[in-house]
Design a protein around this motif. Structure first.
Motif, PDB file in Angstrom:
ATOM      1  N   VAL A  70       0.866  -1.182   0.000  1.00 25.19           N
ATOM      2  CA  VAL A  70       0.000   0.000   0.000  1.00 25.19           C
ATOM      3  C   VAL A  70       0.901   1.229   0.000  1.00 25.19           C
ATOM      4  O   VAL A  70       1.912   1.280   0.699  1.00 25.19           O
ATOM      5  CB  VAL A  70      -0.938  -0.005   1.221  1.00 25.19           C
ATOM      6  N   LEU A  71       0.528   2.224  -0.802  1.00 29.50           N
ATOM      7  CA  LEU A  71       1.327   3.427  -0.976  1.00 29.50           C
ATOM      8  C   LEU A  71       1.686   4.084   0.360  1.00 29.50           C
ATOM      9  O   LEU A  71       0.856   4.183   1.255  1.00 29.50           O
ATOM     10  CB  LEU A  71       0.561   4.409  -1.859  1.00 29.50           C
ATOM     11  N   SER A  72       2.916   4.511   0.465  1.00 28.47           N
ATOM     12  CA  SER A  72       3.427   5.131   1.681  1.00 28.47           C
ATOM     13  C   SER A  72       2.534   6.297   2.125  1.00 28.47           C
ATOM     14  O   SER A  72       2.161   7.151   1.336  1.00 28.47           O
ATOM     15  CB  SER A  72       4.851   5.635   1.440  1.00 28.47           C
ATOM     16  N   GLY A  73       2.184   6.286   3.408  1.00 28.72           N
ATOM     17  CA  GLY A  73       1.368   7.356   3.967  1.00 28.72           C
ATOM     18  C   GLY A  73      -0.135   7.123   3.863  1.00 28.72           C
ATOM     19  O   GLY A  73      -0.912   7.807   4.524  1.00 28.72           O
ATOM     20  N   LYS A  74      -0.563   6.178   3.040  1.00 30.62           N
ATOM     21  CA  LYS A  74      -1.995   5.882   2.908  1.00 30.62           C
ATOM     22  C   LYS A  74      -2.389   4.864   3.975  1.00 30.62           C
ATOM     23  O   LYS A  74      -1.634   3.946   4.276  1.00 30.62           O
ATOM     24  CB  LYS A  74      -2.321   5.317   1.514  1.00 30.62           C
ATOM     25  N   THR A  75      -3.572   5.047   4.543  1.00 25.82           N
ATOM     26  CA  THR A  75      -4.022   4.135   5.584  1.00 25.82           C
ATOM     27  C   THR A  75      -5.075   3.178   5.042  1.00 25.82           C
ATOM     28  O   THR A  75      -5.780   3.484   4.080  1.00 25.82           O
ATOM     29  CB  THR A  75      -4.614   4.921   6.776  1.00 25.82           C
ATOM     30  N   PHE A  76      -5.151   2.018   5.679  1.00 24.42           N
ATOM     31  CA  PHE A  76      -6.136   1.012   5.286  1.00 24.42           C
ATOM     32  C   PHE A  76      -6.414   0.126   6.493  1.00 24.42           C
ATOM     33  O   PHE A  76      -5.651   0.103   7.458  1.00 24.42           O
ATOM     34  CB  PHE A  76      -5.641   0.177   4.092  1.00 24.42           C
TER      35      PHE A  76
END
Length: 193
Positions: free
Chosen positions: A60-66
């Protein structure tokens, strides 16, 4: 007093007694009636069970939350954006770096090498990167050289204007005789540089 079951004569008009609505399973702010007939206001902050999610933070892209496996996670995959690289050596491949690529950019051969990829520079009927060769050896320029041995090692190469040496003629080892001051003869074998 809340009503959970209403019967009119022999007809059941409403029966909540078998319902399973609870506040923790109802989305936050949504209301319904529980099996006891009381109003239930949802307290759940998610709308999907993430216990079986299999995404990893590196995917998952750096800084994005999930959310995954019941937790909020933050991605670590680097954002590389556009990739613009030039290949200048056939034996040194471009290594694609780990991370997200936005689909723009390009990897190409250098302009200098691309300019050399013309049919007249490639042997006839050989295909290199989609270019079919037409060169049959017509423009090859050979050189013949004559060299005289010396006492030192020599490397014999064609001059800059030639493609190769067609022949090398090696002269005989020179021998010279000259009178010396002692009344004898000095014999010199081989040339000196």
């Amino acid at each position: 007093m809340a009503r959970s079951k209403v019967v009119l004569g022999n007809e059941v008009l409403m029966d909540l007694t078998a319902d399973t609505v609870t506040a923790d399973k109802l989305l936050r702010g949504i209301t319904a009636h529980g099996k006891d007939g009381e109003l239930v206001t949802g307290t759940c902050d998610y709308d999907v069970d993430t216990t079986e999610a299999d995404a990893a933070v590196g995917e998952v892209l750096s800084g994005k939350t999930f959310a995954a496996r019941g937790s909020m996670l933050t991605g670590t995959m680097p954002n590389r954006g556009a990739i613009d690289e030039v290949i200048t050596d056939r034996d040194t491949p471009f290594i694609v770096p780990m991370g997200f690529h936005d689909g723009s950019g390009e990897v190409s051969i250098s302009a200098t090498d691309k300019a050399k990829l013309i049919p007249s520079n490639i042997k006839k009927d050989i295909v290199i990167l989609g270019i079919t060769g037409e060169y049959g050896g017509e423009a090859v320029v050979a050189q013949s050289k004559t060299v005289t041995p010396t006492m030192q090692p020599q490397t014999v190469l064609p001059d800059a204007a030639y493609d190769y040496l067609s022949q090398v003629i090696v002269n005989a080892i020179p021998v010279t005789e000259t009178p010396n001051a002692a009344g004898g003869t000095t014999v010199t074998i081989g040339a000196t540089v």
